[in-house]
Scaffold this active site. Structure first.
Site, PDB file in Angstrom:
ATOM      1  N   ARG A  19      49.380  37.880  47.749  1.00  0.00           N
ATOM      2  CA  ARG A  19      48.010  38.401  48.330  1.00  0.00           C
ATOM      3  C   ARG A  19      48.421  39.043  49.891  1.00  0.00           C
ATOM      4  NH1 ARG A  19      47.769  37.471  44.129  1.00  0.00           N
ATOM      5  NH2 ARG A  19      46.283  36.495  42.701  1.00  0.00           N
ATOM      6  N   SER A  35      37.235  36.071  44.764  1.00  0.00           N
ATOM      7  CA  SER A  35      38.013  34.843  45.156  1.00  0.00           C
ATOM      8  C   SER A  35      37.755  34.759  46.630  1.00  0.00           C
ATOM      9  CB  SER A  35      39.232  34.555  44.797  1.00  0.00           C
ATOM     10  OG  SER A  35      39.666  34.269  43.509  1.00  0.00           O
ATOM     11  N   GLU A  48      40.649  34.750  51.658  1.00  0.00           N
ATOM     12  CA  GLU A  48      41.036  35.982  50.676  1.00  0.00           C
ATOM     13  C   GLU A  48      40.056  37.104  51.082  1.00  0.00           C
ATOM     14  OE1 GLU A  48      42.110  37.147  46.347  1.00  0.00           O
ATOM     15  OE2 GLU A  48      42.737  35.479  46.981  1.00  0.00           O
TER      16      GLU A  48
END
Length: 323
Positions: A180, A229, A299
Site C-alpha cells: 500500500r 478499508s 489507509e
C-alpha cells in the site's frame, strides 16, 4: 466555509487553458464518504498538454493536490487550500490495447473498468481490480491490491507531470513499491500507465471476476457511504481482527460508525462530518493499541483543513507524524 478567490490571484494565467477552473467548488459530492469542505480552486484539465501548461504557470509556492475518484479519501470539513486537480474521464479515461499482453489506461479510468477491458482482451491478472472502488491514478500511487495481487505486479511504466509542468516516464522499478505504498515523489501527478497481463480465456477471467464481486457483496458494506478499508493490515495480522478484538465493531461517534458487517470499514450513516469520521478512526486506533499493542496505520488519506471543531490529535500525539 469558503476561501479567498484564487481566480483573482492567478488572473491571466488561465489564458489558453482549455479545462475547467472553478473557485470554492464543494467536494463532498465527489468523495465516497460524502463529507468535507470545498476546494479553493478546482482545475479539471482537458488533457495532459493542458495540465502541463497550467502547472508550468502556477507560482511555485501555490499548493497543488491531485484528487481521483474520491473512494479512499477523507477531506476535512475546512476544505483543501490551493489548487485541487481532478482528472476528467474525457481527457484521462481512455483504454488502449497495445499488443504483447499489454494495455494502456488513463489515470481517471475506474479500476473495475480496467478489469473489464482486460477480460475482453483475454488478459488475466486484473480480476482483483473488480473489487477495488477507485481509479487507476490512485491504484498507481498506493499500490492498490486485493485477493493476493497488487498493482506493482501488473504495472510496466507510467506517465506523469511534475509541479513545474515537465513530463516524466517512470518504470516499475522507479516506483519503489511496497505494501500500500509507492516511493514516487508527491510532486508527480500520474496521467496514465501501461499494464501487462497474462493470456487467459475470457470465460476463466469472468468467473474469477464474479467470485471477487460475490465476496465483496457478502463481506463489505458496499452500499454505504464508505471509503474502503480504513486501516492497513498490520504485519502478520488483519486489521479487522484487532479492531473486533478491541470491541470496536459497530462503534459510533456522531454520524460515523465502524461497520457491523466489516469492522475495518468506516461508514457515514447519513449525518457524519469529516470530524466525526476522523475522530472515530483515531478512537479505534487508541483502543486497538490499548488492547493488543498494535499500532494501526491509516489507509484512508485524510487531507485538508479542520472545520470549526478544530484539528484531531493523533492518539500518540507528538510521537506520531501527521499525514
Amino acid at each position: 466555509m469558503s476561501f479567498p478567490d484564487l481566480l483573482q490571484e492567478i488572473s491571466g494565467l488561465g489564458e489558453g487553458i482549455r479545462g475547467s477552473l472553478v473557485a470554492n467548488q464543494p467536494l463532498a459530492a465527489v468523495t465516497w464518504f460524502r463529507v468535507g469542505g470545498p476546494a479553493q480552486l478546482l482545475f479539471q484539465p482537458a488533457d495532459e498538454d493542458d495540465l502541463a501548461l497550467f502547472l508550468s504557470r502556477l507560482p511555485e509556492d501555490m499548493p497543488v493536490l491531485p484528487v481521483g475518484l474520491g473512494s479512499n479519501l477523507l477531506i476535512r470539513d475546512g476544505g483543501l487550500e490551493g489548487v485541487v486537480i481532478r482528472l476528467s474521464a474525457k481527457g484521462f479515461g481512455s483504454i488502449e490495447e497495445l499488443g504483447g499482453n499489454r494495455l494502456r489506461a488513463g489515470a481517471a479510468v475506474p479500476d473495475k473498468r480496467l478489469a473489464e477491458a482486460a477480460a475482453k482482451a483475454g488478459l488475466g491478472g486484473f480480476a482483483f481490480y473488480t473489487g477495488i472502488p477507485g481509479g487507476v491514478g490512485g491504484a498507481l500511487r498506493m499500490n492498490a491490491g486485493a485477493h493476493g495481487t497488487e498493482t506493482c505486479q501488473r504495472m510496466v511504466e507510467l506517465t506523469a507531470v511534475d509541479r513545474k509542468g515537465a513530463r516524466h516516464v517512470l518504470t516499475n522499478a522507479d516506483m519503489d513499491y511496497a505494501y500500500r505504498h509507492s516511493g514516487a515523489s508527491k510532486d508527480l501527478i500520474f496521467t496514465g500507465a501501461v499494464f501487462e497481463g497474462l493470456p487467459a480465456s475470457e470465460e476463466t477471467i469472468r468467473t474469477e471476476m464474479a467470485e471477487v464481486v460475490a465476496h465483496r457483496e457478502k463481506a463489505q458494506p458496499i452500499r454505504e457511504k464508505t471509503g474502503g478499508s480504513t486501516f492497513k493490515n498490520p504485519p502478520g495480522n488483519s486489521a479487522w481482527k484487532v479492531i473486533d478484538a478491541a470491541g470496536c465493531r459497530g462503534l459510533t461517534i456522531g454520524g460515523a460508525q465502524m461497520s457491523e458487517l466489516h469492522c475495518n470499514f468506516m461508514i457515514n450513516t447519513g449525518s457524519a462530518t469529516a470530524h466525526d469520521l476522523e475522530l472515530l478512526g483515531e478512537t479505534v486506533r487508541q483502543r486497538v493499541f490499548a488492547d493488543s499493542g498494535v499500532k494501526l496505520e491509516w489507509e484512508i488519506k485524510r487531507l485538508g483543513k479542520p472545520g470549526g471543531e478544530g484539528a484531531i490529535k493523533p492518539f500518540l500525539g507528538s510521537l506520531e507524524e501527521q499525514d
